[in-house]
Design an enzyme around this catalytic site. Structure first.
Site, short mmCIF file in Angstrom:
data_model
loop_
_atom_site.label_atom_id
_atom_site.label_comp_id
_atom_site.label_asym_id
_atom_site.label_seq_id
_atom_site.Cartn_x
_atom_site.Cartn_y
_atom_site.Cartn_z
N HIS A 3 30.87 39.99 47.29
CA HIS A 3 30.26 38.94 46.46
C HIS A 3 31.11 37.67 46.44
O HIS A 3 31.22 37.01 45.40
CB HIS A 3 29.94 39.46 45.06
CG HIS A 3 31.14 39.93 44.25
ND1 HIS A 3 31.09 41.00 43.40
CD2 HIS A 3 32.39 39.43 44.14
CE1 HIS A 3 32.26 41.15 42.81
NE2 HIS A 3 33.07 40.20 43.24
N HIS A 58 40.94 42.12 50.13
CA HIS A 58 41.36 40.72 49.93
C HIS A 58 42.39 40.63 48.81
O HIS A 58 42.43 41.48 47.93
CB HIS A 58 40.17 39.80 49.65
CG HIS A 58 39.42 40.03 48.37
ND1 HIS A 58 38.79 41.22 48.06
CD2 HIS A 58 39.17 39.20 47.32
CE1 HIS A 58 38.17 41.10 46.88
NE2 HIS A 58 38.41 39.89 46.41
N HIS A 111 33.83 37.57 36.26
CA HIS A 111 35.06 36.86 36.59
C HIS A 111 35.38 35.85 35.49
O HIS A 111 35.37 34.64 35.69
CB HIS A 111 34.91 36.15 37.94
CG HIS A 111 34.58 37.07 39.08
ND1 HIS A 111 33.32 37.59 39.27
CD2 HIS A 111 35.35 37.58 40.07
CE1 HIS A 111 33.32 38.38 40.34
NE2 HIS A 111 34.53 38.39 40.84
N GLU A 137 38.17 46.03 43.64
CA GLU A 137 36.73 45.87 43.39
C GLU A 137 35.91 46.95 44.11
O GLU A 137 34.78 47.25 43.71
CB GLU A 137 36.25 44.50 43.87
CG GLU A 137 36.76 43.34 43.01
CD GLU A 137 36.18 41.99 43.47
OE1 GLU A 137 36.28 41.05 42.69
OE2 GLU A 137 35.66 41.89 44.60
FE LIG Z 1 34.97 39.50 42.60
#
Ligand SMILES: [Fe+2]
Length: 314
Positions: free
Chosen positions: A12, A196, A59, A243
């Site tokens: 996402h 990431h 977030h 995540e």
């Molecule tokens: Fe995220």
């Protein structure tokens, strides 16, 4: 009865949303990413789900460090796009499905998963970017193709839920959906990742070998993934790679054996590895279910036994 026909895993990455919103999808850098979702959009047009459950993380848009629910289920009728610093994304307000969401809340909480019920919640790119990737770009004055139930998971502040907890929550969600009396086709998204890290000495870390192994096991051996501790995600997939536990909620909601009908992986988008997978349930989903064939006698008996009581939010 309602049934989950398929699970969708998708990154996402916020920059993907910015590329859509700013008309950059045909630029060579972004074309490489978006071309990987063309077949997925065709699949979605054929699947025509009645409802989508989207597992994502907020977030610091709807929540902040002041309030951090581990699992927050959206039971509202509408979820406006959040202002993430540059104004809300120009996407339609997300229409919810309060009746099914409240039914899931009741079933899952009585199954001893302590969800937070959200009757008012804004949603950010964590949810709307995967929706754009699967449903395409949609004018903000139009409508998303189906109602959506958001499930926000804390993967931002330690401690996030374990992979095993996520996997088992997926199973509880499936049980809840299958005890809902209306004949609804449901898809469930797991979003985030893949590897990431956005800050610190390892910023920019991408581990394609780990990512591809994760996708392999997600498809064929999800119980292996459910045993992976947080520290392994952090070490192998970067700080934000955690995540990926959200994909296990999606996977837990599916059959043990599924048909992997599509996979896409590319690096990078922004500074993130983009992963995507579509897994179809063999018994309750797949092509037979999509063509509207009636539920089996076994499923009809299960639906008849289930007498859910609705808990409506105020
Ligand atoms: Fe995220």
């Amino acid at each position: 009865m309602a049934r989950i026909i398929a699970g969708i895993g998708s990154s996402h990455v916020p920059a993907i949303g910015a590329a859509i919103d700013n008309g950059k999808t045909e630029e060579p850098y972004w074309k490489r990413v978006f071309s990987g979702f063309e077949k997925s959009q065709a699949w979605m047009r054929e699947a025509k789900p009645d409802v989508a459950i989207v597992v994502y993380n907020d977030h610091a848009s709807a929540f902040s460090v002041e309030m951090i629910p581990t699992f927050a289920l959206g039971c509202a009728a509408q979820f406006p796009p959040a202002d993430e610093g540059w104004g809300p994304r120009p996407v339609p307000v997300v229409e919810g499905h309060p009746a099914l969401a409240s039914h899931i809340a009741q079933s899952v909480i009585l199954d001893e998963f302590d969800l937070t019920i959200c009757n008012k919640m804004e949603v950010d790119h964590g949810m709307t970017v995967p929706m754009n990737l699967l449903f395409g770009k949609i004018d903000k004055n139009s409508h998303w193709p189906c109602p959506v139930i958001p499930l926000a998971v804390n993967v931002v502040m330690y401690p996030p839920p374990t992979g095993h907890r996520c996997y088992m929550l997926g199973k509880a969600i499936r049980k809840a959906v299958e005890s809902y009396p209306d004949d609804l086709k449901v898809v469930i998204f797991g979003t985030g990742g893949l590897s990431h890290q956005i800050s610190g000495p390892r910023a920019g870390l991408i581990n394609s070998k780990w990512d591809k192994s994760f996708l392999d096991n997600l498809s064929k051996a999800p119980r292996k993934l459910a045993k992976i501790p947080h520290v392994d995600y952090m070490r192998e997939a970067g700080a934000e790679g955690i995540e990926m536990v959200m994909w296990l909620i999606m996977r837990g909601a599916l059959d043990d054996k599924v048909d992997e009908v599509y996979r896409f992986y590319t690096v990078p988008a922004s500074n993130t590895a983009v992963g995507h997978i579509i897994l179809e349930n063999r018994k309750r989903g797949g092509k037979a279910a999509r063509k509207g064939k009636p539920a089996t006698a076994k499923h009809k008996r299960a639906a008849a036994r289930a007498k859910p009581t609705q808990v409506r939010g105020r």
